[in-house]
Design a protein around this motif. Structure first.
Motif, mmCIF file in Angstrom:
data_model
loop_
_atom_site.group_PDB
_atom_site.id
_atom_site.type_symbol
_atom_site.label_atom_id
_atom_site.label_comp_id
_atom_site.label_asym_id
_atom_site.label_seq_id
_atom_site.Cartn_x
_atom_site.Cartn_y
_atom_site.Cartn_z
ATOM 1 N N ALA A 8 43.736 -53.101 44.501
ATOM 2 C CA ALA A 8 44.920 -52.232 44.516
ATOM 3 C C ALA A 8 45.005 -51.385 45.780
ATOM 4 O O ALA A 8 46.099 -51.007 46.206
ATOM 5 C CB ALA A 8 44.915 -51.327 43.284
ATOM 6 N N VAL A 9 43.871 -51.095 46.390
ATOM 7 C CA VAL A 9 43.834 -50.222 47.574
ATOM 8 C C VAL A 9 44.565 -50.834 48.760
ATOM 9 O O VAL A 9 45.257 -50.133 49.504
ATOM 10 C CB VAL A 9 42.366 -49.906 47.947
ATOM 11 N N VAL A 10 44.418 -52.123 48.944
ATOM 12 C CA VAL A 10 44.974 -52.776 50.142
ATOM 13 C C VAL A 10 46.495 -52.635 50.228
ATOM 14 O O VAL A 10 47.019 -52.197 51.252
ATOM 15 C CB VAL A 10 44.495 -54.234 50.233
ATOM 16 N N PRO A 24 59.312 -48.376 49.563
ATOM 17 C CA PRO A 24 59.450 -47.239 48.640
ATOM 18 C C PRO A 24 58.255 -47.155 47.681
ATOM 19 O O PRO A 24 57.598 -48.160 47.392
ATOM 20 C CB PRO A 24 60.735 -47.560 47.860
ATOM 21 N N PRO A 25 57.960 -45.952 47.169
ATOM 22 C CA PRO A 25 56.806 -45.774 46.280
ATOM 23 C C PRO A 25 56.760 -46.730 45.087
ATOM 24 O O PRO A 25 55.691 -47.214 44.732
ATOM 25 C CB PRO A 25 56.928 -44.323 45.820
ATOM 26 N N LYS A 26 57.910 -47.019 44.459
ATOM 27 C CA LYS A 26 57.895 -47.939 43.310
ATOM 28 C C LYS A 26 57.485 -49.346 43.731
ATOM 29 O O LYS A 26 56.787 -50.045 42.997
ATOM 30 C CB LYS A 26 59.263 -47.975 42.622
ATOM 31 N N VAL A 27 57.915 -49.766 44.898
ATOM 32 C CA VAL A 27 57.531 -51.083 45.404
ATOM 33 C C VAL A 27 56.042 -51.077 45.755
ATOM 34 O O VAL A 27 55.327 -52.042 45.488
ATOM 35 C CB VAL A 27 58.401 -51.492 46.606
ATOM 36 N N ALA A 28 55.565 -49.977 46.327
ATOM 37 C CA ALA A 28 54.132 -49.859 46.641
ATOM 38 C C ALA A 28 53.297 -49.945 45.373
ATOM 39 O O ALA A 28 52.268 -50.643 45.340
ATOM 40 C CB ALA A 28 53.860 -48.545 47.371
ATOM 41 N N LEU A 29 53.726 -49.267 44.335
ATOM 42 C CA LEU A 29 53.009 -49.312 43.059
ATOM 43 C C LEU A 29 53.032 -50.721 42.467
ATOM 44 O O LEU A 29 52.010 -51.228 41.989
ATOM 45 C CB LEU A 29 53.611 -48.307 42.075
ATOM 46 N N ALA A 30 54.191 -51.374 42.522
ATOM 47 C CA ALA A 30 54.288 -52.752 42.042
ATOM 48 C C ALA A 30 53.337 -53.659 42.824
ATOM 49 O O ALA A 30 52.668 -54.517 42.245
ATOM 50 C CB ALA A 30 55.724 -53.259 42.160
ATOM 51 N N VAL A 70 55.599 -65.466 42.478
ATOM 52 C CA VAL A 70 55.604 -64.155 41.818
ATOM 53 C C VAL A 70 56.563 -63.210 42.534
ATOM 54 O O VAL A 70 57.389 -62.537 41.899
ATOM 55 C CB VAL A 70 54.175 -63.568 41.754
ATOM 56 N N ALA A 71 56.478 -63.160 43.860
ATOM 57 C CA ALA A 71 57.369 -62.278 44.626
ATOM 58 C C ALA A 71 58.829 -62.687 44.433
ATOM 59 O O ALA A 71 59.706 -61.825 44.272
ATOM 60 C CB ALA A 71 56.988 -62.306 46.101
ATOM 61 N N ALA A 72 59.103 -63.980 44.421
ATOM 62 C CA ALA A 72 60.477 -64.458 44.222
ATOM 63 C C ALA A 72 60.985 -64.119 42.822
ATOM 64 O O ALA A 72 62.143 -63.709 42.659
ATOM 65 C CB ALA A 72 60.548 -65.967 44.458
ATOM 66 N N ALA A 73 60.134 -64.275 41.815
ATOM 67 C CA ALA A 73 60.537 -63.953 40.443
ATOM 68 C C ALA A 73 60.850 -62.463 40.299
ATOM 69 O O ALA A 73 61.834 -62.083 39.654
ATOM 70 C CB ALA A 73 59.444 -64.366 39.461
ATOM 71 N N ILE A 74 60.049 -61.639 40.930
ATOM 72 C CA ILE A 74 60.304 -60.199 40.859
ATOM 73 C C ILE A 74 61.595 -59.849 41.589
ATOM 74 O O ILE A 74 62.402 -59.054 41.096
ATOM 75 C CB ILE A 74 59.094 -59.410 41.386
ATOM 76 N N ALA A 75 61.804 -60.442 42.741
ATOM 77 C CA ALA A 75 63.043 -60.189 43.490
ATOM 78 C C ALA A 75 64.270 -60.647 42.702
ATOM 79 O O ALA A 75 65.338 -60.041 42.808
ATOM 80 C CB ALA A 75 62.992 -60.887 44.845
ATOM 81 N N ALA A 76 64.109 -61.675 41.891
ATOM 82 C CA ALA A 76 65.232 -62.180 41.095
ATOM 83 C C ALA A 76 65.656 -61.199 40.006
ATOM 84 O O ALA A 76 66.821 -61.171 39.626
ATOM 85 C CB ALA A 76 64.876 -63.526 40.468
ATOM 86 N N VAL A 77 64.721 -60.394 39.523
ATOM 87 C CA VAL A 77 65.045 -59.492 38.407
ATOM 88 C C VAL A 77 65.037 -58.004 38.780
ATOM 89 O O VAL A 77 65.464 -57.174 37.985
ATOM 90 C CB VAL A 77 64.078 -59.711 37.209
ATOM 91 N N TRP A 78 64.571 -57.668 39.974
ATOM 92 C CA TRP A 78 64.450 -56.258 40.365
ATOM 93 C C TRP A 78 65.195 -56.037 41.684
ATOM 94 O O TRP A 78 64.769 -56.497 42.731
ATOM 95 C CB TRP A 78 62.981 -55.878 40.497
ATOM 96 N N THR A 79 66.294 -55.321 41.626
ATOM 97 C CA THR A 79 67.130 -55.133 42.818
ATOM 98 C C THR A 79 66.371 -54.466 43.964
ATOM 99 O O THR A 79 66.660 -54.744 45.125
ATOM 100 C CB THR A 79 68.394 -54.324 42.484
ATOM 101 N N GLN A 80 65.422 -53.588 43.662
ATOM 102 C CA GLN A 80 64.683 -52.896 44.719
ATOM 103 C C GLN A 80 63.802 -53.863 45.525
ATOM 104 O O GLN A 80 63.379 -53.533 46.626
ATOM 105 C CB GLN A 80 63.837 -51.759 44.138
ATOM 106 N N PHE A 91 54.891 -60.250 48.285
ATOM 107 C CA PHE A 91 54.192 -61.509 48.529
ATOM 108 C C PHE A 91 52.802 -61.240 49.111
ATOM 109 O O PHE A 91 51.795 -61.752 48.624
ATOM 110 C CB PHE A 91 54.997 -62.408 49.476
ATOM 111 N N LEU A 92 52.749 -60.421 50.150
ATOM 112 C CA LEU A 92 51.465 -60.140 50.796
ATOM 113 C C LEU A 92 50.515 -59.369 49.881
ATOM 114 O O LEU A 92 49.301 -59.581 49.918
ATOM 115 C CB LEU A 92 51.687 -59.386 52.109
ATOM 116 N N ALA A 93 51.068 -58.492 49.064
ATOM 117 C CA ALA A 93 50.228 -57.748 48.114
ATOM 118 C C ALA A 93 49.556 -58.709 47.141
ATOM 119 O O ALA A 93 48.349 -58.617 46.883
ATOM 120 C CB ALA A 93 51.064 -56.717 47.356
ATOM 121 N N THR A 94 50.330 -59.653 46.620
ATOM 122 C CA THR A 94 49.777 -60.628 45.687
ATOM 123 C C THR A 94 48.788 -61.543 46.412
ATOM 124 O O THR A 94 47.693 -61.815 45.914
ATOM 125 C CB THR A 94 50.897 -61.459 45.032
#
Length: 172
Positions: A8-10, A24-30, A70-80, A91-94
């Motif tokens: 999670a640190v990276v 944004p912080p919510k994207v960082a947390l995700a 995973v990144a594409a699926a999240i982008a499909a359902v989360w406007t942010q 993508f890079l986080a995953t």
């Protein structure tokens, strides 16, 4: 594998480097949650999936292909997450999970290139002590793991985060 909190640190450090205006912080947390997600594959061990199978621990779930899906699926359902910086960050986080696991000194390696290849990979240098699973985490080996993570992951991540924060303060 590095410990779950190290994964999670990276992305949190990368978000701090990039700044709130970009990530944004919510994207960082995700991203920090997504960085831990690939290790959910250990559930398969309880259902008879062999460690060395393509869907075993450190296999397909640790691949760049799954990180992209995973990144594409999240982008499909989360406007942010529907902009290039957020999508790329997620993508890079995953993907960072498998890339970090490749730094460890144990296990079978990482199926980073699945489905193109089922080969398990390590980096040429593996300085991070592999984390014991379960209660073994609270042992001397767990302490050794944390010590190697502090040197090889937490310290560089902290330096990058500090650089980003300092650069934004200078500009302000």
């Amino acid at each position: 594998m590095p410990t779950i909190m190290t994964h999670a640190v990276v992305p949190l450090a990368a978000a701090a480097l990039a700044g709130r205006g970009t990530i944004p912080p919510k994207v960082a947390l995700a991203g920090s949650v997504l960085a831990m997600l690939p290790d959910a594959d250990v559930i398969g061990l309880r259902f008879g999936v062999d460690y060395a199978d393509a869907w075993g621990h450190r296999g397909a779930t640790h691949s760049l292909a799954i990180a992209g899906l995973v990144a594409a699926a999240i982008a499909a359902v989360w406007t942010q997450a529907r902009n290039w910086p957020a999508f790329l960050f997620l993508f890079l986080a995953t993907a960072s999970h498998g890339l970090l696991d490749m730094l460890t000194d144990g296990g079978l390696g990482v199926g980073l290139l699945w489905p193109a290849s089922e080969e398990r990979l390590f980096w040429p240098v593996t300085p991070v002590r592999v984390s014991p699973i379960g209660a073994g985490f609270f042992s001397m080996r767990g302490v050794e793991t944390l010590a190697s993570e502090l040197v090889w992951i937490w310290l560089p991540a902290g330096v990058l985060a500090a650089i980003g924060i300092a650069a934004r303060r200078r500009r302000a």
